[in-house]
Scaffold this motif. Sequence first.
Motif, PDB file in Angstrom:
ATOM      1  N   ARG A 212       0.834  -1.209   0.000  1.00 35.22           N
ATOM      2  CA  ARG A 212       0.000   0.000   0.000  1.00 35.22           C
ATOM      3  C   ARG A 212       0.863   1.252   0.000  1.00 35.22           C
ATOM      4  NH1 ARG A 212      -3.274  -0.670   5.155  1.00 35.22           N
ATOM      5  NH2 ARG A 212      -1.528  -2.024   5.665  1.00 35.22           N
ATOM      6  N   TYR A 213       1.940   1.223   0.767  1.00 33.15           N
ATOM      7  CA  TYR A 213       2.915   2.313   0.788  1.00 33.15           C
ATOM      8  C   TYR A 213       4.158   1.813   1.498  1.00 33.15           C
ATOM      9  CZ  TYR A 213       0.659   3.022   5.382  1.00 33.15           C
ATOM     10  OH  TYR A 213       0.122   2.850   6.635  1.00 33.15           O
ATOM     11  N   GLU A 215       7.636   3.038   4.129  1.00 37.34           N
ATOM     12  CA  GLU A 215       7.799   3.324   5.544  1.00 37.34           C
ATOM     13  C   GLU A 215       6.794   4.369   6.018  1.00 37.34           C
ATOM     14  OE1 GLU A 215      11.956   3.180   8.083  1.00 37.34           O
ATOM     15  OE2 GLU A 215      11.931   4.054   6.097  1.00 37.34           O
ATOM     16  N   ASN A 216       6.465   5.286   5.107  1.00 33.52           N
ATOM     17  CA  ASN A 216       5.476   6.343   5.366  1.00 33.52           C
ATOM     18  C   ASN A 216       4.493   6.394   4.197  1.00 33.52           C
ATOM     19  OD1 ASN A 216       6.667   7.689   7.858  1.00 33.52           O
ATOM     20  ND2 ASN A 216       8.416   7.711   6.462  1.00 33.52           N
ATOM     21  N   PRO A 217       3.299   6.944   4.415  1.00 33.49           N
ATOM     22  CA  PRO A 217       2.268   6.916   3.368  1.00 33.49           C
ATOM     23  C   PRO A 217       2.651   7.615   2.066  1.00 33.49           C
ATOM     24  CG  PRO A 217       1.263   7.364   5.493  1.00 33.49           C
ATOM     25  CD  PRO A 217       2.748   7.408   5.709  1.00 33.49           C
ATOM     26  N   HIS A 218       3.604   8.545   2.097  1.00 30.09           N
ATOM     27  CA  HIS A 218       3.975   9.234   0.855  1.00 30.09           C
ATOM     28  C   HIS A 218       5.042   8.471   0.064  1.00 30.09           C
ATOM     29  CE1 HIS A 218       6.879  10.706   3.897  1.00 30.09           C
ATOM     30  NE2 HIS A 218       7.729  10.761   2.888  1.00 30.09           N
ATOM     31  N   GLN A 219       5.457   7.287   0.544  1.00 33.74           N
ATOM     32  CA  GLN A 219       6.458   6.489  -0.148  1.00 33.74           C
ATOM     33  C   GLN A 219       5.813   5.268  -0.803  1.00 33.74           C
ATOM     34  OE1 GLN A 219       8.925   6.687   3.711  1.00 33.74           O
ATOM     35  NE2 GLN A 219      10.476   6.179   2.184  1.00 33.74           N
ATOM     36  N   GLN A 220       6.290   4.927  -2.006  1.00 35.83           N
ATOM     37  CA  GLN A 220       5.819   3.728  -2.697  1.00 35.83           C
ATOM     38  C   GLN A 220       6.697   2.539  -2.308  1.00 35.83           C
ATOM     39  OE1 GLN A 220       6.119   5.329  -6.761  1.00 35.83           O
ATOM     40  NE2 GLN A 220       3.901   5.183  -6.906  1.00 35.83           N
ATOM     41  N   LEU A 240      -2.346 -17.149   7.078  1.00 36.07           N
ATOM     42  CA  LEU A 240      -3.578 -17.869   7.405  1.00 36.07           C
ATOM     43  C   LEU A 240      -4.745 -16.927   7.670  1.00 36.07           C
ATOM     44  CD1 LEU A 240      -2.127 -20.485   9.939  1.00 36.07           C
ATOM     45  CD2 LEU A 240      -2.417 -20.745   7.473  1.00 36.07           C
ATOM     46  N   HIS A 241      -4.431 -15.695   8.075  1.00 40.71           N
ATOM     47  CA  HIS A 241      -5.505 -14.813   8.544  1.00 40.71           C
ATOM     48  C   HIS A 241      -4.977 -13.387   8.598  1.00 40.71           C
ATOM     49  CE1 HIS A 241      -9.135 -13.699  10.745  1.00 40.71           C
ATOM     50  NE2 HIS A 241      -8.386 -13.077  11.651  1.00 40.71           N
ATOM     51  N   GLY A 242      -5.903 -12.442   8.459  1.00 47.11           N
ATOM     52  CA  GLY A 242      -5.570 -11.040   8.672  1.00 47.11           C
ATOM     53  C   GLY A 242      -5.363 -10.265   7.399  1.00 47.11           C
ATOM     54  N   LYS A 243      -5.256  -8.944   7.565  1.00 49.87           N
ATOM     55  CA  LYS A 243      -5.128  -8.066   6.411  1.00 49.87           C
ATOM     56  C   LYS A 243      -3.714  -8.132   5.835  1.00 49.87           C
ATOM     57  CE  LYS A 243      -4.347  -4.032   9.417  1.00 49.87           C
ATOM     58  NZ  LYS A 243      -4.871  -2.724   9.845  1.00 49.87           N
ATOM     59  N   GLU A 244      -3.538  -7.477   4.703  1.00 51.48           N
ATOM     60  CA  GLU A 244      -2.278  -7.490   3.984  1.00 51.48           C
ATOM     61  C   GLU A 244      -1.147  -6.897   4.828  1.00 51.48           C
ATOM     62  OE1 GLU A 244      -1.112  -4.653   0.454  1.00 51.48           O
ATOM     63  OE2 GLU A 244      -2.375  -6.267  -0.319  1.00 51.48           O
ATOM     64  N   LEU A 245       0.034  -7.488   4.684  1.00 55.20           N
ATOM     65  CA  LEU A 245       1.200  -6.980   5.403  1.00 55.20           C
ATOM     66  C   LEU A 245       1.644  -5.644   4.818  1.00 55.20           C
ATOM     67  CD1 LEU A 245       3.351 -10.237   5.587  1.00 55.20           C
ATOM     68  CD2 LEU A 245       2.066  -9.214   7.455  1.00 55.20           C
ATOM     69  N   SER A 246       2.132  -4.767   5.690  1.00 54.33           N
ATOM     70  CA  SER A 246       2.666  -3.488   5.247  1.00 54.33           C
ATOM     71  C   SER A 246       4.191  -3.566   5.162  1.00 54.33           C
ATOM     72  CB  SER A 246       2.275  -2.385   6.235  1.00 54.33           C
ATOM     73  OG  SER A 246       2.977  -2.548   7.461  1.00 54.33           O
ATOM     74  N   PHE A 247       4.800  -2.537   4.615  1.00 55.64           N
ATOM     75  CA  PHE A 247       6.257  -2.443   4.530  1.00 55.64           C
ATOM     76  C   PHE A 247       6.883  -2.585   5.918  1.00 55.64           C
ATOM     77  CE2 PHE A 247      10.234  -0.116   4.583  1.00 55.64           C
ATOM     78  CZ  PHE A 247      10.837  -0.417   3.369  1.00 55.64           C
ATOM     79  N   ASN A 248       6.371  -1.821   6.877  1.00 58.57           N
ATOM     80  CA  ASN A 248       6.924  -1.862   8.236  1.00 58.57           C
ATOM     81  C   ASN A 248       6.668  -3.207   8.915  1.00 58.57           C
ATOM     82  OD1 ASN A 248       7.909   0.747   8.024  1.00 58.57           O
ATOM     83  ND2 ASN A 248       6.072   1.668   8.888  1.00 58.57           N
ATOM     84  N   ASN A 249       5.498  -3.811   8.643  1.00 54.60           N
ATOM     85  CA  ASN A 249       5.216  -5.146   9.169  1.00 54.60           C
ATOM     86  C   ASN A 249       6.284  -6.145   8.733  1.00 54.60           C
ATOM     87  OD1 ASN A 249       1.595  -4.979   8.654  1.00 54.60           O
ATOM     88  ND2 ASN A 249       2.813  -4.430  10.448  1.00 54.60           N
ATOM     89  N   ILE A 250       6.632  -6.093   7.442  1.00 55.89           N
ATOM     90  CA  ILE A 250       7.601  -7.044   6.892  1.00 55.89           C
ATOM     91  C   ILE A 250       8.981  -6.810   7.493  1.00 55.89           C
ATOM     92  CG2 ILE A 250       8.770  -7.782   4.768  1.00 55.89           C
ATOM     93  CD1 ILE A 250       6.087  -7.129   3.309  1.00 55.89           C
TER      94      ILE A 250
END
Length: 510
Positions: A212-213, A215-220, A240-250
Motif C-alpha cells: 500500500r505504501y 515506511e510512510n504513506p507518501h512512499q511507494q 492464514l488470517h488477517g489483512k495485507e502486510l505493510s512495509f513496516n510489518n515485513i
Amino acid sequence: MKKRALISVSNKEHLVPFVKKLAALDYEIISTGGTLKLLTDEGIDAKQVDTVTGFPEILDGRVKTLHPKVHGGLLAKRDQQAHMEALKENEIEPIDLVVVNLYPFKETVTKLGVTEEEVIENIDIGGPTMLRAAAKNFNDVVVVVDPADYEHIGAKLEEGTVDMETRKQLAAKVFRHTAHYDAMIARYFNEVIEEVFPENYTVTYEKVQDLRYGENPHQQAAFYEDVQYKGVSLATAKQLHGKELSFNNIQDANAALEIVAEYDASAVVAVKHMNPCGIGLADHLHEAFKRAYEADPISIFGGIIACNREVDKDTAIQMHEIFLEIVMAPNFTDEAKEILMQKQNIRLLELENFNARKAPEKITTVKGGVLVQTSDEGKIEASDLEVVTDRKPSAEEIEDLLFSWKAVKHVKSNAIVVAKNKQTVGIGAGQMNRIGAANIAIEQAGKKAENAVLASDAFFPMPDTVEAAAKAGITAIIQPGGSKRDQDSIDVCNANGIAMVYTKMRHFKH
C-alpha cells in the motif's frame, strides 16, 4: 507478404488459444520440439524450424534456432533498404512475432537433490538469444515472453497493429526477464565456486506483491522474493488470517524471525520498530510467551511476535488478551487458530523451512551504490568466554549471559540488554553513547536488575556503564573487551563482586 511467428516455449500455459488466434490472422507458424508437437496435435498448421534454416537440430537440441535464417529474420530493419536486400540475397524471410519463454532454470535449481548436470542442461541458450534479438528490433518485431500478455497482444493484433508504446513495454519485459535469468545462473555458479564478492555483484528478485505504501504513506513500496534462497523466509510464508502486510510489518517481522532463530529452546520474541522489546525462553511455549510479555508489557502492545514452536491453545489464549499485529510460527494448532482468528486484523503467518537457517548476504543501499556483507552468524559458546574478573560467573549466570548475548546481537547499536532467568528485563537500543543505552535498559528493568546480567554489543570505552550496573545490582556482564580502558571496567567489577566475561566478538548493528 505473409507474416511469420516463431513459437518456442517451455511454459505452454494458455499458448494454444493464442496461436490459434495468430493462425486465424493468417500468420505462418514456425516452431520447435515439444511446442511444435503440441500445436500440431491441436490441429494448428506449424512448420518445423529446420525447414526454415535448412539445417537439422543437433547436439540433443542444444542447437536448433541459432542460425542466420532465424536471426537475420529477427534483426533486419524493415525501413533500411540494405538490410532488406541482404535478406533477399541470402533467401531469408522476416520474422514478425516471437513467442518464447525459457528452460525452467529457476524450477530446476531450487529442486531438492538437483544434480549439476540437470542444472547445466536447463541453461537456455537459443531462447534468450532470440528474445534479445527480437526485443532489440522492437520497431519491427513483436516479442512476447510472458503468457499473461497473450490475451492483450492477441486483441491488439486483431485490431490490426501493436502500437509502439506496447512494443517498448514488451521489449523492456524481455530484457528484465533475460537479466533475471542470467543473474540466477551467475548466482548458481558463484555458490558453486564459493565466490562471495565477485567483481560484478548481480542480484535478482521476483515481485511478491505491491504494498500500500512504504515506511510512510507518501512512499511507494513493493515486496520481492529471492527465489534461490533456501532458508526460512517471509516471502514464502503462508498467511492464514488477517489483512495485507505493510512495509513496516515485513521489516519488523523479519527482525523477529532473525532473533527467534538464535534459540534452540522454546522461544518467543516480541519486536517493535525492528528492535526486540521482549524475549522469553522456557520449556513450553506458553511459558516463553509469558516471559516475553512480562519483559515489557507496554511495548509489546501492537507488536510482532515470532515463535519457534507450534502455537498451542494455552499460548493463543494469552495472545488473544492483547493487541498484536502479527504472530509467526512454524504452525498453529486448530484450537489456536480458532482463538486467534476471532480478531479480524491479526495476521497469522506459518513459516516454511523453519529449521533451514542459511543466511543470505546483507545488502544496504547508499546513494549511488550498495554495501554488501556476509550475515552476522557469529556465535559464542560457554567454552569461548574469557573470565577477566576475580569472581567467575555461576552456571546460572552463564546461561543468562549467553541468552542475553544472542539478544543484544539483534538490538540497534549502541545496545545494552539486561536479562534474568532467560527473560529480557531491560533493553537499551540505538543510543548515541553506551551509558545512554545502559541507563535506558537499567531503568526499564527496575528492581528486576538485581541479580540480573548485562550484555553489551561492544566494549566499554569508560567504566561508567559498569558503575551503573553495579549500582543497579547486576551481578554478571558479557562484552567483547578490547578497550584501552578495559582495566578500569575490570576494577569496578572486582570492587563490586561482579563477574565479567569477554567474547572477543563485537555485534554492532547499524
